[in-house]
Motif scaffolding. Structure first.
Motif, mmCIF file in Angstrom:
data_model
loop_
_atom_site.group_PDB
_atom_site.id
_atom_site.type_symbol
_atom_site.label_atom_id
_atom_site.label_comp_id
_atom_site.label_asym_id
_atom_site.label_seq_id
_atom_site.Cartn_x
_atom_site.Cartn_y
_atom_site.Cartn_z
ATOM 1 N N ALA A 164 -2.658 7.017 -1.838
ATOM 2 C CA ALA A 164 -3.665 6.246 -1.104
ATOM 3 C C ALA A 164 -4.703 7.205 -0.549
ATOM 4 O O ALA A 164 -4.367 8.176 0.135
ATOM 5 C CB ALA A 164 -3.011 5.446 0.016
ATOM 6 N N ALA A 165 -5.964 6.908 -0.843
ATOM 7 C CA ALA A 165 -7.056 7.803 -0.461
ATOM 8 C C ALA A 165 -7.240 7.901 1.050
ATOM 9 O O ALA A 165 -7.813 8.864 1.551
ATOM 10 C CB ALA A 165 -8.354 7.331 -1.123
ATOM 11 N N ASP A 166 -6.765 6.898 1.783
ATOM 12 C CA ASP A 166 -6.930 6.927 3.242
ATOM 13 C C ASP A 166 -5.733 7.580 3.934
ATOM 14 O O ASP A 166 -5.790 7.863 5.123
ATOM 15 C CB ASP A 166 -7.116 5.500 3.778
ATOM 16 C CG ASP A 166 -5.901 4.621 3.482
ATOM 17 O OD1 ASP A 166 -5.221 4.873 2.465
ATOM 18 O OD2 ASP A 166 -5.632 3.693 4.271
ATOM 19 N N ASP A 167 -4.666 7.799 3.178
ATOM 20 C CA ASP A 167 -3.441 8.302 3.791
ATOM 21 C C ASP A 167 -3.103 9.713 3.297
ATOM 22 O O ASP A 167 -2.453 10.488 4.000
ATOM 23 C CB ASP A 167 -2.295 7.330 3.470
ATOM 24 C CG ASP A 167 -1.137 7.438 4.457
ATOM 25 O OD1 ASP A 167 -1.372 7.858 5.605
ATOM 26 O OD2 ASP A 167 -0.003 7.102 4.064
ATOM 27 N N GLY A 168 -3.521 10.014 2.079
ATOM 28 C CA GLY A 168 -3.308 11.358 1.538
ATOM 29 C C GLY A 168 -1.889 11.613 1.062
ATOM 30 O O GLY A 168 -1.069 10.703 0.988
ATOM 31 N N LEU A 169 -1.616 12.871 0.720
ATOM 32 C CA LEU A 169 -0.296 13.239 0.214
ATOM 33 C C LEU A 169 0.755 13.102 1.310
ATOM 34 O O LEU A 169 0.568 13.562 2.422
ATOM 35 C CB LEU A 169 -0.287 14.688 -0.273
ATOM 36 C CG LEU A 169 -0.877 15.014 -1.635
ATOM 37 C CD1 LEU A 169 -0.411 16.398 -2.072
ATOM 38 C CD2 LEU A 169 -0.509 13.983 -2.681
ATOM 39 N N LYS A 170 1.862 12.461 0.964
ATOM 40 C CA LYS A 170 2.959 12.220 1.912
ATOM 41 C C LYS A 170 4.259 12.729 1.279
ATOM 42 O O LYS A 170 4.282 13.046 0.085
ATOM 43 C CB LYS A 170 3.056 10.719 2.197
ATOM 44 C CG LYS A 170 1.890 10.180 3.002
ATOM 45 C CD LYS A 170 2.078 10.482 4.475
ATOM 46 C CE LYS A 170 0.713 10.598 5.113
ATOM 47 N NZ LYS A 170 0.691 10.943 6.482
ATOM 48 N N PRO A 171 5.341 12.790 2.070
ATOM 49 C CA PRO A 171 6.592 13.347 1.523
ATOM 50 C C PRO A 171 7.002 12.781 0.159
ATOM 51 O O PRO A 171 7.370 13.539 -0.739
ATOM 52 C CB PRO A 171 7.621 13.003 2.601
ATOM 53 C CG PRO A 171 6.831 12.973 3.860
ATOM 54 C CD PRO A 171 5.461 12.479 3.498
#
Ligand code: GDP
Ligand code: MG
Length: 370
Positions: free
Chosen positions: A159-166
């Motif tokens: 998601a472009a608004d949340d970015g890379l996540k675990p």
């Protein structure tokens, strides 16, 4: 080893396990059907029951796919098989639905979509793409653990608004461990605060270098919600597939992998098979994991009955003797005797594993003899 369980021997002789147990008891050997006997005893029993001895090794009984390689000349190009992975709520399900929905509208009007665990869409150039619609990392790793490497390409949804996540990073690691190329779908570009460039930069830290950053990983900015750039994503998949030169021999007995399986109230055991090579046809006799059967019907992802399914096609198979497990292999064999032999062998192997874990109690032994 040169041992066999009483039940397995009974299966191969087409006799009742209990009858063999009785005969063994008379021979002074009190055993249960789940226990093993040595080869001499087995041979004695076989002749005792008036059967002929035909010695086969384990390798002869089970099917060895690795020894059965297709001629390069017989290979034809096949559709890529794609798995969508990514962090929770980044839009995996939305993207799968959008890709499928867009295609249903464009393609067969009135086609009813069926959830069968996988579906195919057509790219603009007419080439097909198969999506496994069980997103999630567990399905991917579990199938891999069972030796079923069905995925050719991983779509990493971020998601472009949340970015890379675990879980995005976990997905990258899974894909890398499996040696499967990644295409990044930067999703939710319609949202305020969407920052696709930030995603591309963060990906560098995990050695996923997209084209804009000088690498060769494709990335596409999409909105699953607004159905933006879905065709671009399909094109990127087609490009990746072309580079990979994915091929299979369609002109042989089919081999496939179970993607999903269930017991259907009306239809009995049903498995979604992803055909890996060959062409699966109605009437084919097969062994699937520890089950055998004959293809009674084939149903595609639009709910239509079809007569045959070639490489990379997902199809529901009816006519199984029981419910197999996801990751199991379906193999078409020459005849029913062969299918039953392999299935019985695999069932006894599975039983052996279970009984090895739980030793037979004395009580169980005596009740089996009663
Ligand atoms: P999953 O957990 O990865 O399967 O994510 P979902 O597909 O369930 O989506 C999570 C939420 O994000 C839902 O509320 C979706 O409607 C929303 N969503 C998914 N894609 C987009 C998008 O492209 N734009 C916007 N604005 N919302 C989206
Ligand atoms: Mg979901």
């Amino acid at each position: 080893p040169d041992t066999i369980t009483v039940q397995e021997l009974a299966n191969r002789m087409a006799e009742k396990g209990a009858d063999l147990v009785k005969a063994l008891f008379k021979m002074g050997m009190p055993v249960t059907v789940n226990q093993t006997i040595d080869q001499d005893t087995a041979e004695l029993l076989v002749t005792e029951f008036g059967h002929e001895i035909k010695r086969v090794s384990e390798a002869d009984v089970d099917i060895r796919h690795d020894e059965d390689v297709d001629d390069a000349a017989a290979l034809k190009s096949r559709a890529p098989v794609v798995t969508i992975m990514g962090h929770v709520d980044h839009g995996k399900t939305s993207l799968l639905d959008a890709l499928r929905g867009a295609n249903v509208q464009a393609g067969e009007a009135g086609g009813i979509t069926q959830h069968i665990g996988a579906y195919q869409v057509k790219a603009k150039d007419g080439s097909a793409i198969t999506f496994l619609d069980t997103p999630g990392h567990e399905a991917f790793t579990e199938m891999r653990a069972r030796g079923a490497n069905v995925t050719d390409i991983v779509i990493l949804v971020v998601a472009a608004d949340d970015g890379l996540k675990p879980q995005s990073i976990e997905a990258i690691n899974h894909a890398k461990a499996a040696g499967v190329p990644i295409i990044v779908a930067i999703n939710k570009i319609d949202k305020d605060g969407a920052n696709p460039q930030r995603v591309r930069e963060r990906l560098l830290e995990h050695e996923v270098i997209v084209e804009e950053m000088g690498g060769d990983v494709q990335n596409v900015e999409v909105s699953a919600l607004k159905k933006q750039n879905l065709d671009k994503l399909l094109d990127a998949i087609a490009v990746q597939a072309e580079i990979m030169e994915l091929k299979a021999n369609p002109d042989r007995n089919a081999e496939g992998t179970v993607v999903e399986a269930k017991l259907d109230k009306g239809r009995g055991p049903v498995a979604t098979i992803l055909v890996r090579r060959g062409t699966l046809k109605v009437g084919d006799i097969f062994v699937c994991g520890a089950e055998s059967g004959r293809v009674r019907a084939l149903v595609n992802d639009k709910g239509q009955q079809i007569k045959e399914a070639g490489p990379s096609m997902p199809v529901e198979v009816l006519g199984l003797g029981g419910v197999p497990m996801a990751g199991d292999t379906l193999t078409v064999v020459e005849n029913e005797a062969r299918a039953r032999e392999v299935a019985a062998y695999r069932q006894s192997e599975a039983l052996k594993k279970r009984t090895a874990q739980a030793p037979v109690s004395l009580e169980g032994m005596f009740s089996a003899l009663a």
